[in-house]
Design a protein around this motif. Structure first.
Motif: not given
Ligand code: GBH
Length: 462
Positions: A360-388
């Motif tokens: 009888g209680l609706p649920i919202i997932i208020t947090e879910n996610g992960a830390a990974f060892a990100d590497t950014a390219d020169e523009s700051g972009f991270v291709r985080d296939d692991d987090r995706t």
């Protein structure tokens, strides 16, 4: 992304709520501005060895000064909801006395900015930044803190409830009580089981008192709730000892919160385990009635499921003090940068269990996610296939739980930004948006682009 995974995600309805989450101390910085006074985290960060690299939240993501740009970023991600927390020491420095209008004004501006961009604000009143002065007066083990919390909640409520529809009182009271007062890994860094259990009760009491008062003061339909971090407890073997260890872990991790909230009583087995260690839950008349005040939504934060053994490394059932062993067993699975195993099936298991045991209680997932060892390219972009991949697998797990009948209404990614990861400092990055801490540049990662795309597909807009 694997088509089978996408097909499971595609079972989510167009009305599903999508969001990103943050918390005040982890992103705001500006710790001494507009009348804010120190919280227990400002103090804890100064204790040598308490936080990795001596990191602290003095600047963090400088969100306090960059709020409009950050809201524009949230809008750009295509989410409909932003879950943020309010810093008590901004709104009511010292935790008692009058409202500090200059501090409260920040959340007023944030709310207006979100609404102007068509993003729903989702408020958490307490994400661990207790005013230091209240800790000096005893902190959460002191019953008075519950009443102080309800007073503070009403200050925020009076200002924002004309525009904010959803009010969650606490984020993860387990972390406040257990990590803060039992293991000492979090602020205020105390270590005592009786204090930790008193803190648990007073956090729940604060939740109940605040919920009752807010609901009574509401002049339009609003939603009230609480966010809990919960896991599954799986026995390492089918032995009596391992199953009993799981019962005990589930008792302190899930049922000591869910039972008083939904059934108006603490679980008897947990009360007995604590009594055997000379520890009492300091319940007074009327407390359980307040704690079990009706709520409209349960926020669930999930990171991973756990496996327990009831025996220590030497095969003993009890520790030196005669207390039954509850040993967390490492799992032979892929891990995140936190060393946490990746267990999406356990997420489905948790959600179906919650809807069965606490209906009888609706649920919202208020947090879910992960830390990974990100590497950014020169523009700051991270291709985080692991987090995706982590997000995709866990959103699919939520969809599976829905298919199996659990009433889940939405999913918020933790976190919008890389931020101050508590005792781990800035080393661990949970953001779907990269933060360069030298320049404060924000760059959406691959996971953010995937998240946006997925939301669009579910809504049928793409
Ligand atoms: C959350 O805490 C916090 O709300 C957030 O501020 C933080 O940045 C984020 O996670 C990442 O750490 O708790 O039974 O599920 C999560 C704290 C506590 C998660 C211990 C994993 C072990 C299993 N965590 N927990 S359980």
């Amino acid at each position: 992304t694997d088509p089978a995974l996408l097909a499971r995600i595609a079972t989510l309805p167009p009305s599903f709520r999508w969001g990103v989450a943050t918390s005040s101390y982890q992103i705001e910085g500006a710790v001494a501005e507009d009348g804010r006074t120190p919280s227990i985290w400002d103090t804890f960060c100064r204790v040598p060895g308490a936080v990795a690299n001596g990191d602290h939240g003095d600047v963090a993501c400088d969100h306090y000064h960059r709020m409009p740009q950050d809201v524009a970023l949230i809008k750009e991600l295509g989410v409909d909801t932003y879950r943020f927390s309010v810093a008590w020491p901004r709104v009511q420095p010292g935790g008692r006395g009058p409202v500090n209008e200059a501090g409260l004004a920040f959340y007023d501006r944030l709310t207006d900015e979100l609404l102007a961009q068509g993003v729903d604000p989702w408020v958490t009143l307490y994400h661990w930044d207790l005013p230091q002065e209240l800790e000096d007066a005893g902190g959460w083990p002191n019953r008075d803190t519950a009443y102080r919390f309800a007073d503070y909640a009403m200050m925020v409520f009076d200002k924002l409830s004309d525009r904010v529809d959803t009010w969650t009182t606490l984020n993860e009271p387990w972390c406040s009580a257990w990590l803060g007062y039992m293991t000492g890994d979090h602020a205020p860094g105390r270590r005592n089981l009786q204090d930790s259990i008193a803190a648990t009760h007073h956090l729940l009491l604060g939740h109940g008192l605040a919920t009752q008062r807010m609901r009574a003061a509401a002049t339009r339909p609003l939603q009230f709730g609480i966010t809990l971090n919960m896991a599954t407890a799986t026995p390492e073997t089918d032995s009596e000892a391992d199953r009993d260890a799981c019962r005990a872990a589930d008792g302190l991790g899930v049922r000591i919160y869910m039972d008083p909230l939904r059934r108006g009583a603490y679980p008897e087995d947990v009360v007995a385990d604590l009594a055997a260690q000379g520890v009492q839950i300091p319940v007074q008349d009327g407390d359980l009635e307040a704690i079990s005040a009706p709520i409209d939504v349960l926020g669930v934060n999930f990171y991973f499921g756990q496996v327990f053994s009831g025996l220590d490394e030497n095969g003993s059932r009890t520790d030196g003090d005669g207390v039954p062993v509850v040993r967390d067993i490492p799992q032979d699975l892929p891990q995140t940068a936190m060393g946490w195993p990746i267990t999406p099936n356990r997420f489905t298991e948790l959600l179906t269990r919650l809807s069965r045991d606490y209906p009888g209680l609706p649920i919202i997932i208020t947090e879910n996610g992960a830390a990974f060892a990100d590497t950014a390219d020169e523009s700051g972009f991270v291709r985080d296939d692991d987090r995706t991949g982590y997000l995709a697998e866990h959103i699919a797990a939520v969809a599976d739980a829905r298919t199996q009948g659990a009433d889940i209404r939405g999913y918020f990614a933790w976190s919008l930004l890389d931020n101050f990861e508590w005792a781990y400092g800035y080393d661990k990055r949970f953001g779907i948006v990269r933060v360069d801490y030298d320049t404060q540049q924000r760059t959406p990662k691959q996971s953010a682009l995937w998240f946006k795309d997925t939301i669009g597909r579910i809504r049928g807009a793409v």
